[in-house]
Write an enzyme that holds these catalytic residues in place. Structure first.
Site, mmCIF file in Angstrom:
data_model
loop_
_atom_site.group_PDB
_atom_site.id
_atom_site.type_symbol
_atom_site.label_atom_id
_atom_site.label_comp_id
_atom_site.label_asym_id
_atom_site.label_seq_id
_atom_site.Cartn_x
_atom_site.Cartn_y
_atom_site.Cartn_z
ATOM 1 N N LYS A 119 45.321 -32.321 -43.386
ATOM 2 C CA LYS A 119 45.414 -31.804 -44.768
ATOM 3 C C LYS A 119 44.263 -30.870 -45.128
ATOM 4 O O LYS A 119 44.229 -29.716 -44.719
ATOM 5 C CB LYS A 119 45.544 -32.979 -45.747
ATOM 6 C CG LYS A 119 46.855 -33.769 -45.547
ATOM 7 C CD LYS A 119 47.029 -34.873 -46.556
ATOM 8 C CE LYS A 119 48.162 -35.801 -46.174
ATOM 9 N NZ LYS A 119 49.478 -35.356 -46.585
ATOM 10 N N TYR A 146 50.969 -45.372 -44.076
ATOM 11 C CA TYR A 146 51.724 -44.341 -43.375
ATOM 12 C C TYR A 146 50.742 -43.522 -42.567
ATOM 13 O O TYR A 146 49.738 -43.048 -43.107
ATOM 14 C CB TYR A 146 52.467 -43.446 -44.374
ATOM 15 C CG TYR A 146 53.256 -42.322 -43.742
ATOM 16 C CD1 TYR A 146 52.809 -40.998 -43.828
ATOM 17 C CD2 TYR A 146 54.440 -42.561 -43.056
ATOM 18 C CE1 TYR A 146 53.528 -39.959 -43.260
ATOM 19 C CE2 TYR A 146 55.177 -41.528 -42.477
ATOM 20 C CZ TYR A 146 54.717 -40.229 -42.589
ATOM 21 O OH TYR A 146 55.433 -39.207 -42.019
ATOM 22 N N ASP A 199 42.236 -43.890 -40.852
ATOM 23 C CA ASP A 199 43.104 -42.737 -41.053
ATOM 24 C C ASP A 199 42.675 -42.078 -42.362
ATOM 25 O O ASP A 199 43.026 -42.539 -43.446
ATOM 26 C CB ASP A 199 44.573 -43.182 -41.098
ATOM 27 C CG ASP A 199 45.494 -41.989 -41.323
ATOM 28 O OD1 ASP A 199 46.717 -42.170 -41.215
ATOM 29 O OD2 ASP A 199 44.992 -40.885 -41.618
HETATM 30 P P1 KE4 Z 1 51.189 -35.004 -41.245
HETATM 31 O O1 KE4 Z 1 51.771 -35.212 -39.867
HETATM 32 O O2 KE4 Z 1 52.245 -35.025 -42.334
HETATM 33 O O3 KE4 Z 1 50.264 -33.774 -41.336
HETATM 34 O O4 KE4 Z 1 50.196 -36.232 -41.561
HETATM 35 C C1 KE4 Z 1 50.697 -37.538 -41.444
HETATM 36 C C2 KE4 Z 1 49.843 -38.471 -42.270
HETATM 37 C C3 KE4 Z 1 48.915 -39.274 -41.636
HETATM 38 N N1 KE4 Z 1 48.133 -40.129 -42.328
HETATM 39 C C4 KE4 Z 1 48.206 -40.209 -43.683
HETATM 40 C C5 KE4 Z 1 47.322 -41.158 -44.412
HETATM 41 C C6 KE4 Z 1 49.142 -39.399 -44.388
HETATM 42 O O5 KE4 Z 1 49.234 -39.505 -45.740
HETATM 43 C C7 KE4 Z 1 49.966 -38.506 -43.680
HETATM 44 C C8 KE4 Z 1 50.999 -37.631 -44.363
HETATM 45 N N2 KE4 Z 1 51.120 -37.773 -45.783
HETATM 46 C C9 KE4 Z 1 52.416 -37.476 -46.343
HETATM 47 C C10 KE4 Z 1 52.406 -37.755 -47.847
HETATM 48 N N3 KE4 Z 1 51.789 -38.969 -48.213
HETATM 49 C C11 KE4 Z 1 52.822 -36.081 -46.047
HETATM 50 C C12 KE4 Z 1 53.954 -35.543 -46.886
HETATM 51 C C13 KE4 Z 1 55.212 -35.413 -46.098
HETATM 52 O O6 KE4 Z 1 55.510 -36.310 -45.288
HETATM 53 O O7 KE4 Z 1 55.894 -34.382 -46.322
#
Ligand code: KE4
Length: 429
Positions: A267, A144, A239
């Protein structure tokens, strides 16, 4: 425990917010519960609006590696806020943040701040396409990278949790440019490159996967990606939105000693405020406007509040003696405790863990190194486990396909408490 106020709050929220939440995984849908609404948090603890307190192992999905409301981060935010919250003009905060990232992440020579991990990954693939003049990207089933159109094909995290690995609204013309390989299967990558190698701008990969649950790169996988990308003139994008600064000061690329061309971050670098970043070699990053032709912009990118929080966070990570060793010790203690509990109760499962990120899979598999193996997990059993853990005061990710995060704020006593709660839950599964 009672959840009266959260039930009321969720009912109200659902009338005016889609699904009652601003991010799908928060809706507790896959664990079939009403989500708890949080009122406050401090250190390793989080409290909901009904007054129930939990030991938190979600850490806002990773950012809060030092726990909630850390004094140094609050002080930094307050000192910045009284001078104004955003100027839309350059500040020295941004240069200091860039210096910290460049000094800590081995492959980054220049870095651009954005406002989320999604913005970082979307921008990184646009940059890779602009730099290589190619159109395809290769990602992995179950990885993801945020909700950018190019990534919502066989995506992980909430997309798996809700059973929506592909999303309506993503056009076929976009989807055709996203090639899907299998994590930990270099042959699946090589085959795609043999077919379309000269059209592939980049491989993007979670250096340690955290969005199909934790899946660890097998020996040689990351180096294999590095070699294939180099051979075909594609870029390698790590990533590290989850793994950055968590697995080592320099993230997964330091831990596994494999250097990507571009790294995406998020994060932790925001200290809990909205931040993302992407960085890499000067030659690539200088393709970005205003000096290069690849456009990317953001009203609040590098804003003083988020920068001050992130600078404080990175300095804590950089300057805390034995920081990662301490996270490793506590996380290993938790892993051993859960394995002991599986021995005692006979419950079948396994843990995938790297440092302070782990996933406890309910499975009969003896290993989980691929998306297909992860998908054999028992999400219903996880849902029952989650509910019992919550009622024992343990706040876990509301999905089998996410991470449990150990933070520096967790004490040994907290780890003993979660191990005891885990035993109780496994006994009553
Ligand atoms: P954000 O756009 O949510 O800040 O980051 C996206 C993203 C990109 N790459 C990786 C490896 C990620 O895990 C994420 C976002 N992680 C999720 C939970 N695994 C965020 C939680 C959510 O979607 O509310």
């Amino acid at each position: 425990m009672q959840f009266t106020k959260s039930i009321e709050a969720f009912k109200k929220a659902q009338e005016i917010i889609p699904g009652g939440v601003n991010s799908p995984v928060r809706a507790f849908k896959s664990v079939k519960l009403n989500p708890v609404f949080i009122s406050k948090a401090k250190g390793a603890y989080i409290t909901d609006i009904d007054g129930n307190q939990y030991i938190d192992f979600v850490a806002s999905w990773g950012p809060l590696i030092f726990g909630h409301a850390h004094e140094a981060i609050l002080t930094a935010i307050n000192e910045a806020a009284v001078k104004g919250t955003s100027y839309g003009a350059p500040t020295e905060y941004e240069t200091e943040m860039a210096e910290l990232i460049v000094s800590m992440v081995p492959s980054i020579e220049k870095v651009r701040m954005v406002n989320s991990g999604t913005e970082a990954t979307m921008s990184a693939i646009r940059l890779a396409r602009g730099y290589t003049k190619r159109e395809c990207i290769l990602k992995f089933a179950g990885n993801y990278h945020g909700h950018g159109d190019s990534f919502l094909i066989k995506a992980g995290s909430g997309a798996i949790t809700l059973g929506l690995p592909d999303s309506p609204g993503v056009t076929s013309s976009t989807a055709k440019d996203t090639l899907i390989a299998e994590y930990n299967n270099l042959d699946s990558v090589r085959t795609l490159f043999q077919e379309k190698g000269n059209q592939i701008a980049a491989i993007i990969v979670e250096a340690v996967a955290g969005n199909m649950g934790v899946v660890v790169p097998t020996k040689g996988f990351l180096q294999g990606l590095r070699d294939i990308a180099t051979e075909y003139g594609a870029l390698l994008i790590f990533d590290e939105v989850i793994t950055g600064f968590r697995l080592a000061k320099g993230g997964a690329q330091e831990l596994y000693n494999v250097m990507p061309d571009i790294t995406t971050l998020g994060k932790i670098i925001g200290g809990g405020l909205p931040v993302g970043a992407y960085g890499g070699k000067k030659e690539i990053m200088d393709m970005l406007a205003p000096i290069g032709p690849v456009y990317q912009a953001g009203t609040l990118s590098g804003n003083p509040l988020a920068m001050s929080a992130g600078i404080a966070m990175l300095k804590l990570i950089r300057d805390t003696p034995d920081f990662h060793a301490e996270l490793e010790r506590k996380a290993a203690m938790l892993e051993a405790g859960i394995y002991r509990n599986m021995e005692i109760t006979g419950v079948k499962g396994l843990i995938n863990r790297v440092g302070s990120m782990m996933t406890f899979f309910f499975t009969n598999e003896t290993q989980i190194t691929t998306y297909d193996e992860a998908m054999k997990s028992d999400a219903d059993k996880y849902a029952r486990f989650f509910k019992m853990s919550l009622e024992s005061g343990i706040y876990l990710a509301p999905s089998q396909y996410e991470c449990l995060f150990v933070s520096y704020a967790h004490t040994d006593k907290d780890i003993e408490t979660i191990i005891a709660a885990n035993l109780l839950a496994l006994k009553n599964l």
